[in-house]
Design a protein around this motif. Structure first.
Motif, mmCIF file in Angstrom:
data_model
loop_
_atom_site.group_PDB
_atom_site.id
_atom_site.type_symbol
_atom_site.label_atom_id
_atom_site.label_comp_id
_atom_site.label_asym_id
_atom_site.label_seq_id
_atom_site.Cartn_x
_atom_site.Cartn_y
_atom_site.Cartn_z
ATOM 1 N N UNK A 329 33.250 39.780 33.427
ATOM 2 C CA UNK A 329 32.213 39.685 34.456
ATOM 3 C C UNK A 329 32.299 38.352 35.188
ATOM 4 N N UNK A 330 32.502 37.265 34.441
ATOM 5 C CA UNK A 330 32.623 35.943 35.062
ATOM 6 C C UNK A 330 33.880 35.853 35.923
ATOM 7 N N UNK A 331 34.965 36.418 35.440
ATOM 8 C CA UNK A 331 36.215 36.396 36.209
ATOM 9 C C UNK A 331 36.067 37.123 37.528
ATOM 10 N N UNK A 332 35.391 38.250 37.514
ATOM 11 C CA UNK A 332 35.189 39.000 38.760
ATOM 12 C C UNK A 332 34.267 38.252 39.715
ATOM 13 N N UNK A 333 33.239 37.602 39.169
ATOM 14 C CA UNK A 333 32.338 36.815 40.028
ATOM 15 C C UNK A 333 33.093 35.668 40.699
ATOM 16 N N UNK A 334 33.957 35.011 39.956
ATOM 17 C CA UNK A 334 34.727 33.892 40.510
ATOM 18 C C UNK A 334 35.692 34.398 41.588
#
Length: 337
Positions: A329-334
């Motif tokens: 989820x964090x990777x996609x947000x970044x």
């Protein structure tokens, strides 16, 4: 080369150093006859005798104080604190005496002390056996802080720590002790070549304190982490298909900002991750330094993936840990920022 888990690799490091140097000794609560609660010092008392591997009283302040006195008189003590949660009775000794010995004596005395301690959760230990307190120690000038993520690094870094003339706090992630936990990384671990149970030389070798390891090359973003979360980050990259570059710090203090900055300047995006609670964690220091060094290369805000700002939740520890889903989820947000 032998296949070892982290416990065996750490034991091998101790054995190597005690055989090479008669000034190296090991002690702690249950660390002598029993070999430690996790068996890291198993067999050392039988091999080297009561004078070089022995049990200490249940008094962490005394354990650290004894280690300081031993070091000032030419010995190289490796003191075990049974769980990192128990280290705080000895915190004043670490801050006020151990970290300052070289400076306050103008180099007359050094403090070649290693304090080994299991850290993190994953063994159903509850609130008093599962803490990740590394950030406290990264704020103390004069202390080196190490946390390996695999058996090969664990042995090489522990030997380097014992050979260092200055004090080292050596955190050992409990989830990685026995080898089966890989965070779901699967093929990513095979490609890395450093599975939680992997090939380790039986003989003496060292790894440099202060040098990070790029465990996965990529171009989409940089993930900076250490300890158990290296394996979770590898799993997230494999499961998501995102071309992330992953850096295993190995050493928190001194940390390898050159390797980190080179990666972030290449990828333009960054996540820092820790098992410990979010606020004032070591990841915040990393994020601040990366922002200072790589500001003009960043294409998105730096993102943190961490534990919760709560007391350790015994009944929900696997929800507390950052898992592959939270990483993804964090990777996609970044990527979308």
């Amino acid at each position: 080369m032998s296949k070892m888990n982290m416990i065996q690799a750490l034991n091998s490091a101790m054995d190597n150093m005690m055989e090479r140097d008669a000034n190296v000794l090991a002690f702690g609560e249950d660390a002598g006859y029993f070999g430690g609660v996790f068996r890291v010092t198993a067999g050392l008392q039988e091999k080297y005798g009561l004078d070089r591997c022995f049990d200490a009283p249940i008094n962490e302040a005394a354990i650290v104080a004894m280690a300081i006195g031993m070091a000032a008189n030419g010995l190289k003590p490796v003191a075990e604190i049974q769980f990192s949660d128990y280290i705080f009775p000895g915190f004043d000794q670490i801050v006020s005496e151990l970290s300052r010995l070289r400076y306050r004596t103008a180099g007359t005395f050094t403090a070649p002390v290693v304090i080994r301690t299991p850290s993190g959760g994953g063994i159903r230990g509850g609130q008093t056996h599962s803490m990740s307190p590394e950030a406290f120690f990264t704020h103390i000038p004069g202390i080196q802080v190490v946390m390996p993520s695999n058996p090969y690094d664990a042995k090489g870094l522990l030997i380097a720590a014992i050979e260092s003339p200055d004090p080292v706090i050596f955190f050992e992630p409990k989830r990685l002790y026995n080898g089966p936990f890989d965070g779901g990384a699967g093929k990513a671990l095979e490609a890395w070549g450093k599975h939680p149970k992997g090939e380790v030389p039986e003989d003496h070798y060292t790894l440099p304190i202060g040098k990070a390891d790029v465990v996965r090359e990529g171009s989409a973003m940089t993930i900076v982490t250490y300890g158990t979360l290296v394996h979770v980050a590898l799993a997230a990259a494999e499961q998501s298909g995102i071309d992330a570059e992953i850096i295993d710090l190995r050493t928190l203090i001194p940390y390898d900002i050159e390797t980190i900055a080179a990666s972030v300047n290449k990828t333009g995006r960054c996540i820092v991750a820790q098992e410990a609670p979010r606020t004032s964690g070591f990841g915040a220091e990393l994020a601040a330094q990366i922002q200072e060094d790589c500001f003009f290369a960043l294409e998105a805000p730096i993102k943190r993936v961490t534990g919760w700002d709560t007391p350790y939740p015994h009944a929900h520890e696997w929800s507390y840990f950052p898992g592959p889903k939270r990483f993804i989820n964090a990777m996609r947000e970044v990527l979308e920022a």
